[in-house]
Design an enzyme around this catalytic site. Structure first.
Site, PDB file in Angstrom:
ATOM      1  N   ALA A  66       0.866  -1.175   0.000  1.00 30.39           N
ATOM      2  CA  ALA A  66       0.000   0.000   0.000  1.00 30.39           C
ATOM      3  C   ALA A  66       0.906   1.229   0.000  1.00 30.39           C
ATOM      4  O   ALA A  66       2.064   1.151   0.425  1.00 30.39           O
ATOM      5  CB  ALA A  66      -0.876  -0.014   1.245  1.00 30.39           C
ATOM      6  N   GLY A 109       0.609  -4.919   0.937  1.00 29.00           N
ATOM      7  CA  GLY A 109      -0.583  -4.947   0.082  1.00 29.00           C
ATOM      8  C   GLY A 109      -0.317  -5.593  -1.272  1.00 29.00           C
ATOM      9  O   GLY A 109      -1.239  -6.125  -1.897  1.00 29.00           O
ATOM     10  N   GLU A 112      -0.683  -9.153  -0.671  1.00 29.80           N
ATOM     11  CA  GLU A 112      -2.114  -9.377  -0.403  1.00 29.80           C
ATOM     12  C   GLU A 112      -2.937  -9.324  -1.684  1.00 29.80           C
ATOM     13  O   GLU A 112      -3.859 -10.122  -1.885  1.00 29.80           O
ATOM     14  CB  GLU A 112      -2.592  -8.338   0.614  1.00 29.80           C
ATOM     15  CG  GLU A 112      -1.918  -8.536   1.969  1.00 29.80           C
ATOM     16  CD  GLU A 112      -2.156  -7.387   2.929  1.00 29.80           C
ATOM     17  OE1 GLU A 112      -1.617  -6.286   2.686  1.00 29.80           O
ATOM     18  OE2 GLU A 112      -2.883  -7.561   3.914  1.00 29.80           O
ATOM     19  N   GLU A 132       4.682  -5.056   7.101  1.00 35.20           N
ATOM     20  CA  GLU A 132       3.973  -3.937   7.747  1.00 35.20           C
ATOM     21  C   GLU A 132       4.403  -3.722   9.195  1.00 35.20           C
ATOM     22  O   GLU A 132       4.369  -2.608   9.694  1.00 35.20           O
ATOM     23  CB  GLU A 132       2.452  -4.170   7.699  1.00 35.20           C
ATOM     24  CG  GLU A 132       1.840  -4.102   6.316  1.00 35.20           C
ATOM     25  CD  GLU A 132       1.739  -5.441   5.611  1.00 35.20           C
ATOM     26  OE1 GLU A 132       2.521  -6.368   5.955  1.00 35.20           O
ATOM     27  OE2 GLU A 132       0.895  -5.569   4.712  1.00 35.20           O
TER      28      GLU A 132
END
Ligand code: CAA
Length: 258
Positions: A66, A109, A112, A132
């Site tokens: 992200a 992300g 993911e 993260e």
């Protein structure tokens, strides 16, 4: 074909190839990427000429997570109130198959997003991780759940707690990826695999995807029931008649999608 800000979309026959395209940020996933992906995959799902999609990034990064710069100043109310990553759940409801073709970094992300696809083909350069925790947060797009289901608790826990990356060979051994291919062949191989899927009877493709996914949401007996109902239902399709007749007559099936 629609133009997008952060992704490139091209059709290769019945295959839609979606390429994340923010090279300056290693394809970090910001809100615009999500909006572009949602629009592109909705268009793909609605287009009867398209049977399977490939989602890929660059040689260096599928996606490095992200967008940390976008998230940095957000507070709890912003993240929770806007359901910041909630839109990705819509992406996972794409009915036709999506293959992730991962080269380079698939972190946070990015890992993911790859795991939201139906399976992952990895280049020998792929690196998967959930770093993260190093930012004092955690996976937020399903990583703790999907990684644990894909590779088991031990590896998922170690990766989430230490931020350690897995290389392609370890990812294949652990069952995170279906196959490893040389980086130079990744996209061609993924498109070829997608074309194989797109050439199957469309309703059977959707049914096969739905039933494998059900394995992650149900008990064994409920999952087997679900499979059998769909399997029985496929006997109501014209393509089942055609597929079995074509086998007996030693010819290729011609599908109508009915
Ligand atoms: N967000 C925003 N920008 C990012 C980014 C990210 N996740 N990852 C990389 N970038 C940017 C860098 O800031 C840099 O930009 P500038 O040139 O403007 O400084 C550019 O991309 C190139 O990156 P690096 O110079 O860092 O490249 P590198 O080759 O030295 O390192 C890397 C590569 C190891 C992947 C490193 O970039 C990195 O560690 N990235 C962050 C990985 C990460 O922590 N991901 C998790 C994000 S949080 C998350 O994803 C939450 C969730 O679960 C949903």
């Amino acid at each position: 074909m629609a133009e997008y800000e952060t992704i490139l979309v091209e059709r290769r026959g019945a295959v839609t190839l979606v390429t994340l395209n923010r090279p300056q940020a290693l394809n970090a996933l910001n809100s615009q990427v999500l909006a572009d992906l949602l629009a592109a995959f909705a268009a793909f799902d609605a287009d009867a000429t398209q049977g399977c999609a490939v989602l890929t990034g660059s040689d260096k990064a599928f996606a490095a997570g992200a967008d940390i710069k976008e998230m940095a100043a957000q507070g709890f109310a912003d993240m929770y109130g806007t359901n910041f990553f909630g839109g990705y759940e819509t992406l996972t409801r794409t009915r036709k198959p999506v293959i992730a073709a991962v080269a380079g970094y698939a972190l946070g992300g990015g890992c993911e997003l790859a795991m939201m696809c139906d399976f992952i083909l990895a280049a020998d350069t792929a690196k998967f991780g959930q770093p993260e925790i190093k930012l004092a947060v955690s996976p937020g797009m399903g990583g703790s759940q999907r990684l644990a289901r894909a590779v088991g608790k031990a590896k998922a826990m170690e990766m989430c707690l230490t931020g350690r990356m897995m290389d392609a060979a370890e990812a294949e051994r652990a069952g995170l990826v279906s196959r490893i291919v040389p980086a130079a062949d990744l996209v061609e191989d993924a498109v070829k695999t997608a074309a194989t899927i797109a050439a199957m009877a469309p309703l059977a493709v959707i049914a096969n995807k739905e039933m494998v996914n059900a394995a992650y949401e149900t008990t064994l007996s409920a999952g087997v029931q679900f499979e059998r109902r769909l399997f029985n239902g496929l006997f109501g399709t014209a393509d089942q008649k055609e597929g079995m007749a074509a086998f007996v007559e030693k010819r290729a099936g011609q599908w109508t999608g009915k």
